[in-house]
Scaffold this active site. Structure first.
Site, PDB file in Angstrom:
ATOM      1  N   SER A 198      41.612  -4.051-123.522  1.00 24.23           N
ATOM      2  CA  SER A 198      42.809  -4.872-123.733  1.00 24.23           C
ATOM      3  C   SER A 198      42.434  -5.997-124.681  1.00 24.23           C
ATOM      4  O   SER A 198      41.858  -6.998-124.282  1.00 24.23           O
ATOM      5  CB  SER A 198      43.289  -5.438-122.398  1.00 24.23           C
ATOM      6  OG  SER A 198      43.648  -4.381-121.542  1.00 24.23           O
ATOM      7  N   GLY A 240      44.236  -4.911-110.970  1.00 27.83           N
ATOM      8  CA  GLY A 240      42.819  -5.261-110.908  1.00 27.83           C
ATOM      9  C   GLY A 240      42.044  -4.938-112.162  1.00 27.83           C
ATOM     10  O   GLY A 240      42.550  -4.319-113.098  1.00 27.83           O
ATOM     11  N   CYS A 300      45.499 -13.218-116.592  1.00 24.32           N
ATOM     12  CA  CYS A 300      46.080 -13.042-117.929  1.00 24.32           C
ATOM     13  C   CYS A 300      47.524 -13.570-117.914  1.00 24.32           C
ATOM     14  O   CYS A 300      48.267 -13.335-116.959  1.00 24.32           O
ATOM     15  CB  CYS A 300      46.065 -11.570-118.338  1.00 24.32           C
ATOM     16  SG  CYS A 300      44.393 -10.912-118.509  1.00 24.32           S
ATOM     17  N   CYS A 306      53.146  -0.821-117.682  1.00 29.13           N
ATOM     18  CA  CYS A 306      51.913  -1.598-117.738  1.00 29.13           C
ATOM     19  C   CYS A 306      52.139  -3.061-117.418  1.00 29.13           C
ATOM     20  O   CYS A 306      53.026  -3.693-117.964  1.00 29.13           O
ATOM     21  CB  CYS A 306      51.333  -1.532-119.144  1.00 29.13           C
ATOM     22  SG  CYS A 306      50.425  -0.053-119.369  1.00 29.13           S
ATOM     23  N   CYS A 362      47.948   6.545-112.477  1.00 30.55           N
ATOM     24  CA  CYS A 362      47.391   5.235-112.815  1.00 30.55           C
ATOM     25  C   CYS A 362      47.047   4.570-111.489  1.00 30.55           C
ATOM     26  O   CYS A 362      47.917   4.408-110.632  1.00 30.55           O
ATOM     27  CB  CYS A 362      48.467   4.469-113.578  1.00 30.55           C
ATOM     28  SG  CYS A 362      48.123   2.728-113.816  1.00 30.55           S
ATOM     29  N   GLU A 418      49.462  -0.680-105.619  1.00 29.62           N
ATOM     30  CA  GLU A 418      50.405   0.255-106.226  1.00 29.62           C
ATOM     31  C   GLU A 418      49.675   1.273-107.083  1.00 29.62           C
ATOM     32  O   GLU A 418      48.615   0.989-107.644  1.00 29.62           O
ATOM     33  CB  GLU A 418      51.432  -0.504-107.072  1.00 29.62           C
ATOM     34  CG  GLU A 418      52.368  -1.313-106.200  1.00 29.62           C
ATOM     35  CD  GLU A 418      53.485  -1.995-106.971  1.00 29.62           C
ATOM     36  OE1 GLU A 418      54.528  -2.238-106.372  1.00 29.62           O
ATOM     37  OE2 GLU A 418      53.307  -2.295-108.166  1.00 29.62           O
ATOM     38  N   CYS A 465      44.135  -9.512-108.742  1.00 29.24           N
ATOM     39  CA  CYS A 465      43.192  -9.576-109.876  1.00 29.24           C
ATOM     40  C   CYS A 465      42.787 -11.027-110.091  1.00 29.24           C
ATOM     41  O   CYS A 465      43.611 -11.921-109.975  1.00 29.24           O
ATOM     42  CB  CYS A 465      43.868  -9.034-111.136  1.00 29.24           C
ATOM     43  SG  CYS A 465      42.742  -8.929-112.566  1.00 29.24           S
ATOM     44  N   CYS A 480      50.601 -11.007-117.355  1.00 23.34           N
ATOM     45  CA  CYS A 480      50.482  -9.898-116.411  1.00 23.34           C
ATOM     46  C   CYS A 480      51.011 -10.256-115.022  1.00 23.34           C
ATOM     47  O   CYS A 480      50.696 -11.323-114.485  1.00 23.34           O
ATOM     48  CB  CYS A 480      49.019  -9.475-116.318  1.00 23.34           C
ATOM     49  SG  CYS A 480      48.742  -8.130-115.154  1.00 23.34           S
TER      50      CYS A 480
HETATM   51  N1  SAH Z   1      42.440  -5.108-116.000  1.00 25.73           N
HETATM   52  C1  SAH Z   1      42.556  -3.970-116.864  1.00 25.73           C
HETATM   53  C2  SAH Z   1      43.551  -2.915-116.419  1.00 25.73           C
HETATM   54  C3  SAH Z   1      44.905  -3.349-115.897  1.00 25.73           C
HETATM   55  S1  SAH Z   1      46.171  -3.774-117.019  1.00 25.73           S
HETATM   56  C4  SAH Z   1      42.844  -4.417-118.281  1.00 25.73           C
HETATM   57  O1  SAH Z   1      43.015  -5.618-118.503  1.00 25.73           O
HETATM   58  O2  SAH Z   1      42.854  -3.597-119.190  1.00 25.73           O
HETATM   59  C5  SAH Z   1      46.588  -2.346-117.959  1.00 25.73           C
HETATM   60  C6  SAH Z   1      47.170  -2.710-119.347  1.00 25.73           C
HETATM   61  O3  SAH Z   1      48.475  -3.316-119.249  1.00 25.73           O
HETATM   62  C7  SAH Z   1      46.297  -3.715-120.089  1.00 25.73           C
HETATM   63  O4  SAH Z   1      46.173  -3.354-121.434  1.00 25.73           O
HETATM   64  C8  SAH Z   1      47.127  -4.982-119.969  1.00 25.73           C
HETATM   65  O5  SAH Z   1      46.778  -5.905-120.931  1.00 25.73           O
HETATM   66  C9  SAH Z   1      48.533  -4.458-120.076  1.00 25.73           C
HETATM   67  N2  SAH Z   1      49.560  -5.376-119.595  1.00 25.73           N
HETATM   68  C10 SAH Z   1      49.457  -6.280-118.594  1.00 25.73           C
HETATM   69  N3  SAH Z   1      50.626  -6.945-118.440  1.00 25.73           N
HETATM   70  C11 SAH Z   1      51.487  -6.443-119.353  1.00 25.73           C
HETATM   71  C12 SAH Z   1      52.860  -6.708-119.676  1.00 25.73           C
HETATM   72  N4  SAH Z   1      53.572  -7.626-119.007  1.00 25.73           N
HETATM   73  N5  SAH Z   1      53.426  -6.006-120.677  1.00 25.73           N
HETATM   74  C13 SAH Z   1      52.709  -5.043-121.331  1.00 25.73           C
HETATM   75  N6  SAH Z   1      51.439  -4.756-121.071  1.00 25.73           N
HETATM   76  C14 SAH Z   1      50.823  -5.441-120.094  1.00 25.73           C
END
Ligand code: SAH
Length: 366
Positions: free
Chosen positions: A221, A166, A123, A347, A112, A92, A119, A126
């Site tokens: 992050s 990712g 986390c 995000c 984006c 996406e 990935c 996520c």
């Molecule tokens: N892997 C990279 C980029 C992808 S995530 C990273 O970890 O930064 C992009 C951003 O969205 C990151 O800051 C991540 O922590 C945040 N994110 C992921 N899941 C989320 C959620 N459910 N709510 C809000 N932010 C989230």
């Protein structure tokens, strides 16, 4: 079109390839701008090449970028795209126009992009985590998201963020190659200051990005400055804890002189206390940076971990108090708006529904 895909090749690579086909070096520059500046993906339309050269290239090579399979438009103008790769896997990408033109600043149109299919980092909060890692994207597939969306939306895209599916720093070679092409002065000409790489925190790769000289913005992050809490949220912290991560961010700042963005999702009663805010203040004293507060977007396909951790967004009171605490200490705080929440484009909401449904139904990844 058959043969090797030329989309994603650097100028050097094109020069070698075209030389082998008996073409002069400057022809590679022409192909380079057709591909990455004019977004022309058909050799026959490269009108400054002779018919014989166009035919020779078309006979030997193909030009492919990810194909837009579907588009969802949010009420706020954000658009989410599902893109199919040549092997059928999907990623996406999101198009986010800035809400309004601010004084003296041209309107921003940001995309984006994803860097991996799925990935590996798992986390807890996520959506992409549930897909696990299928594979890295190639440089052409990363850059091709830009090209596919640019052709589709028409208006000039001005900014790029690596915040899709990712972990960009686990695919840094391809991310660097894509950026090198994009920022080349004969293509889009967008500068490093219009590009942001967001990482969960891979210290040696943060250093490599700093040393690569691309001068992009780094976003990390962070989500907690307590190792125990951060490890629960982000298992990568067990491998690279804060004592390893923080010096790499400091290195990035020293080397690039660019302020680091600390991304921080606020979770109720987990990382949103006064003490947590005080730790962030301290960090911004050590490393010049700004804090990007991200509201937690609850994902409907929650993993077991999310459920056991009982993750919830901070209450409005705690959210405001946290920000006020940072601002009272003169920390630059941005609160990320929730572009595209209604279409799951915000995000951390990027995940391929079909494969997630598959996981839900059968406990396996498609
Ligand atoms: N892997 C990279 C980029 C992808 S995530 C990273 O970890 O930064 C992009 C951003 O969205 C990151 O800051 C991540 O922590 C945040 N994110 C992921 N899941 C989320 C959620 N459910 N709510 C809000 N932010 C989230």
């Amino acid at each position: 079109m058959t043969g090797e895909n030329l989309f994603g090749k650097s100028l050097d690579e094109l020069q070698k390839i075209l030389a082998e086909a008996g073409m002069e070096t400057y022809r590679a520059n022409q192909v380079f701008t057709w591909l990455y500046d004019k977004h022309i993906l058909d050799f026959n339309k490269m009108t400054n090449l002779s018919k014989a050269h166009r035919d020779a290239l078309a006979a030997r090579y193909r030009l492919r970028v990810p194909a837009i399979v579907s588009e969802q438009v949010s009420s706020d103008g954000t658009r989410k795209y599902l893109l199919a790769l040549e092997d059928g896997l999907k990623v996406e990408a999101v198009y986010i126009p800035s809400e309004r033109e601010s004084a003296g600043e041209p309107k921003r149109r940001t995309i984006c992009v994803s860097t991996q299919v799925g990935c590996p980092l798992d986390c807890a909060f996520c959506a992409t985590a549930a897909m696990k890692l299928k594979r890295n994207l190639t440089a052409g597939e990363i850059l091709g998201q830009w090209t596919a969306l640019q052709k589709h939306v028409g208006q000039r895209i001005t900014n790029l963020v690596f915040m899709g599916m990712g972990e960009p720093l686990l695919n840094l070679d391809n991310v660097l190659r894509a950026m090198e092409i994009l920022t080349h002065d004969t293509t889009t000409g967008i500068g490093g200051r219009h590009i942001t790489v967001s990482t969960a925190g891979i210290p040696h790769e943060i250093q490599r990005l700093a040393d690569a000289g691309v001068n992009v913005k780094l976003a990390v992050s962070l989500h907690s400055l307590d190792d125990a809490v951060r490890s629960q949220l982000m298992p990568i912290n067990r491998k690279y804890n804060l004592a390893a991560l923080i010096p790499s961010m400091e290195y990035y700042y020293r080397k690039t002189k660019k302020r680091v963005t600390f991304e921080y999702v606020l979770f109720d009663n987990l990382n949103d206390s006064e003490r947590d805010a005080a730790r962030l203040v301290k960090l911004t004293r050590q490393i010049p940076g700004k804090v990007n507060i991200i509201p937690f977007h609850k994902i409907d396909h929650t993993s077991n971990k999310t459920r056991t951790m009982n993750l919830a967004p901070s209450t409005p009171e705690r959210f405001e108090a946290f920000i006020a605490r940072l601002r009272s200490d003169n920390v630059t705080v941005m609160v990320r708006n929730s572009s595209g929440v209604d279409i799951d484009a915000a995000c951390g909401q990027l995940a391929i529904r079909s494969s997630l449904r598959h996981i839900d139904n059968h406990g396996i990844v498609a």
